[in-house]
Design a protein around this motif. Structure first.
Motif, PDB file in Angstrom:
ATOM      1  N   GLU A 295       1.052  -1.104   0.128  1.00 50.01           N
ATOM      2  CA  GLU A 295      -0.014   0.042   0.052  1.00 50.01           C
ATOM      3  C   GLU A 295       0.950   1.236  -0.003  1.00 50.01           C
ATOM      4  O   GLU A 295       0.491   2.067  -0.651  1.00 50.01           O
ATOM      5  CB  GLU A 295      -0.954   0.096   1.160  1.00 50.01           C
ATOM      6  N   TYR A 296       1.995   1.090   0.642  1.00 54.73           N
ATOM      7  CA  TYR A 296       3.069   2.331   0.735  1.00 54.73           C
ATOM      8  C   TYR A 296       3.723   2.738  -0.611  1.00 54.73           C
ATOM      9  O   TYR A 296       3.516   3.719  -1.031  1.00 54.73           O
ATOM     10  CB  TYR A 296       4.061   1.951   1.794  1.00 54.73           C
ATOM     11  N   LEU A 297       3.840   1.676  -1.226  1.00 56.63           N
ATOM     12  CA  LEU A 297       4.619   1.689  -2.621  1.00 56.63           C
ATOM     13  C   LEU A 297       3.427   2.351  -3.580  1.00 56.63           C
ATOM     14  O   LEU A 297       3.685   3.098  -4.319  1.00 56.63           O
ATOM     15  CB  LEU A 297       5.083   0.527  -3.262  1.00 56.63           C
ATOM     16  N   ILE A 298       2.385   1.854  -3.566  1.00 53.37           N
ATOM     17  CA  ILE A 298       1.106   2.063  -4.545  1.00 53.37           C
ATOM     18  C   ILE A 298       0.844   3.587  -4.349  1.00 53.37           C
ATOM     19  O   ILE A 298       0.699   4.498  -5.151  1.00 53.37           O
ATOM     20  CB  ILE A 298      -0.183   1.270  -4.148  1.00 53.37           C
ATOM     21  N   GLU A 299       0.638   4.048  -2.846  1.00 55.45           N
ATOM     22  CA  GLU A 299       0.425   5.591  -2.641  1.00 55.45           C
ATOM     23  C   GLU A 299       1.609   6.358  -3.204  1.00 55.45           C
ATOM     24  O   GLU A 299       1.293   7.691  -3.403  1.00 55.45           O
ATOM     25  CB  GLU A 299       0.127   5.603  -1.029  1.00 55.45           C
ATOM     26  N   HIS A 300       2.906   5.804  -3.573  1.00 53.11           N
ATOM     27  CA  HIS A 300       3.955   6.601  -3.965  1.00 53.11           C
ATOM     28  C   HIS A 300       3.905   6.619  -5.470  1.00 53.11           C
ATOM     29  O   HIS A 300       5.070   6.722  -5.971  1.00 53.11           O
ATOM     30  CB  HIS A 300       5.352   6.446  -3.170  1.00 53.11           C
ATOM     31  N   GLY A 301       2.798   6.028  -6.012  1.00 50.20           N
ATOM     32  CA  GLY A 301       2.840   5.949  -7.401  1.00 50.20           C
ATOM     33  C   GLY A 301       3.444   4.731  -8.175  1.00 50.20           C
ATOM     34  O   GLY A 301       3.810   4.781  -9.426  1.00 50.20           O
TER      35      GLY A 301
END
Length: 116
Positions: free
Chosen positions: A16-22
């Protein structure tokens, strides 16, 4: 919570962290007979192989302390196997490490880029 459940919770949090960072997630828990890569993702034009370490608290030390030279060497070999299995040529890749320490139910995330 057992270590397997904690680890999966940490991997989900890192995803989720990586997805939030695009970032685009390409694979989760990719396995071959030599081991497992927690997350394979794409950041811009770079494929990134991510090792995730999670700790419920700091009593056993910070999660990043569990990333040894041997673990990175194994991850490097797994990354090369993943790349070899792809049909397209991938010009740029790197290894990252994400450490997650749960503090009062909230994740404290440390992301180390290019952890070679």
């Amino acid at each position: 919570m057992d270590t397997m459940t904690l680890g999966r919770r940490g991997e989900a949090c890192a995803k989720e962290y990586l997805i939030e960072h695009g970032w685009e997630i390409l694979a989760l828990n990719w396995r071959c007979r030599h081991g497992e890569i927690d997350i394979v993702a794409r950041e811009a034009d770079t494929v990134v192989f991510v090792e995730v370490k999670t700790r419920a608290n700091a009593r056993a030390g910070h999660p990043l302390e569990a990333i040894t030279y041997r673990k990175l060497s194994t991850l490097r070999g797994l990354a090369l196997r993943w790349l070899a299995a792809q049909e397209e040529w991938i010009p740029a890749f790197r290894l990252d490490v994400i450490g997650i320490l749960w503090n009062n139910g909230l994740p404290d995330i440390t992301h180390v880029r290019a952890a070679q």
